[in-house]
Design an enzyme around this catalytic site. Structure first.
Site, short mmCIF file in Angstrom:
data_model
loop_
_atom_site.label_atom_id
_atom_site.label_comp_id
_atom_site.label_asym_id
_atom_site.label_seq_id
_atom_site.Cartn_x
_atom_site.Cartn_y
_atom_site.Cartn_z
N ASP A 139 0.86 -1.17 0.00
CA ASP A 139 0.00 0.00 0.00
C ASP A 139 0.91 1.23 0.00
O ASP A 139 2.12 1.12 0.26
CB ASP A 139 -0.90 -0.03 1.24
CG ASP A 139 -1.83 1.17 1.32
OD1 ASP A 139 -2.39 1.55 0.28
OD2 ASP A 139 -1.97 1.72 2.43
N ASP A 187 0.01 5.07 1.17
CA ASP A 187 -0.13 5.98 2.31
C ASP A 187 -0.15 5.18 3.62
O ASP A 187 -0.98 4.30 3.83
CB ASP A 187 -1.41 6.80 2.18
CG ASP A 187 -1.42 7.60 0.89
OD1 ASP A 187 -0.70 8.60 0.81
OD2 ASP A 187 -2.14 7.21 -0.05
N THR A 189 -2.59 0.73 -4.35
CA THR A 189 -3.09 1.84 -3.55
C THR A 189 -4.52 2.21 -3.93
O THR A 189 -4.93 2.03 -5.08
CB THR A 189 -2.18 3.07 -3.72
OG1 THR A 189 -2.73 4.19 -2.99
CG2 THR A 189 -2.04 3.47 -5.19
N SER A 190 -5.23 2.76 -2.95
CA SER A 190 -6.57 3.27 -3.22
C SER A 190 -6.54 4.67 -3.82
O SER A 190 -7.57 5.20 -4.23
CB SER A 190 -7.39 3.28 -1.92
OG SER A 190 -7.60 1.98 -1.44
N LYS A 203 -10.62 -1.55 -2.11
CA LYS A 203 -10.47 -2.21 -0.82
C LYS A 203 -11.67 -1.87 0.07
O LYS A 203 -12.16 -0.74 0.01
CB LYS A 203 -9.18 -1.74 -0.14
CG LYS A 203 -7.92 -1.97 -0.98
CD LYS A 203 -6.71 -1.30 -0.34
CE LYS A 203 -5.49 -1.36 -1.24
NZ LYS A 203 -4.31 -0.67 -0.65
N ASP A 222 -1.64 -0.86 6.16
CA ASP A 222 -1.82 -0.19 7.44
C ASP A 222 -3.26 -0.09 7.89
O ASP A 222 -3.53 0.12 9.06
CB ASP A 222 -1.21 1.22 7.40
CG ASP A 222 -1.98 2.14 6.47
OD1 ASP A 222 -2.29 1.72 5.33
OD2 ASP A 222 -2.28 3.28 6.86
#
Length: 206
Positions: free
Chosen positions: A3, A5, A95-96, A127, A152
């Site tokens: 991921d 961030d 990543t989102s 996600k 995270d």
């Protein structure tokens, strides 16, 4: 598969400022909005608060706010060192965030850009759905069971596990998740050629 961030980069201050500004402008409670942000695509979070026809414009506004606030983004401790060890190893960013923002944050933090990435634009379900990590595994050409996910957020951990991967939780926020192991950050993490070793000093659980 990483991921972005909270795992590779620390963008929390910019995220809080951008989303708080958007929430206030939209007449929403920033605390309630920020609680819904971690691990989700911006469009999925915005859709929780606005009518469908207003989502695209709001996401564009949020992206502008976040892009204007990347200068303070830093690398998560140990992230750059770990990525530098992965030459020749299949790895990906999952990543989102949208591609432009993810790239800007990595550049600002001085973290090497991945050759393979999956961003918000690449999937139809974000996600905690497994599609992002399943897509990452397909692009790497590696079975999910042979891949390690570093995440995270609860939604990210859920996505990685649902895709069939083992998951390393990064940060205290991952303690309440079913991640296989949780570390404070990536300080001292080492790729051995056969797997990832994590120093005892970094372990929060596992």
């Amino acid at each position: 598969m990483f991921d972005n961030d909270g795992v590779l980069v620390d963008s929390e201050a910019g995220v809080v400022r951008a989303w708080s500004r958007w929430a206030v402008d939209a007449g929403l409670d920033p605390v309630e909005v920020l609680a819904a942000v971690p691990g989700r695509r911006a469009a999925d979070t915005v859709a929780l608060f606005l009518e469908p026809e207003d989502v695209d414009a709001s996401v564009a506004t949020l992206t502008r706010h976040e892009l204007a606030d990347v200068a303070g983004t830093t690398a998560v401790p140990g992230a750059s060192d770990l990525v530098a060890q992965l030459a020749g190893v299949p790895w990906a960013l999952v990543t989102s965030g949208v591609r432009e923002l993810a790239t800007a944050r990595l550049v600002a933090a001085g973290v090497r850009l991945p050759l393979v990435s999956v961003t918000a634009e690449d999937v139809t379900a974000g996600k905690p759905h497994p599609e992002p990590y399943a897509t990452g595994a397909a692009r790497l050409g590696v079975p999910p069971a042979d891949l390690l996910v570093l995440e995270d957020s609860p939604s990210g951990v859920a996505a990685g596990r649902a895709a069939g991967c083992r998951v390393v939780g990064v940060g205290a926020g991952a303690l309440g998740t079913p991640a296989d192991v949780v570390v404070r950050d990536l300080t001292g993490a080492r790729w051995t050629g056969a797997g990832l070793t994590l120093p005892a000093a970094a372990l929060l659980r596992g």
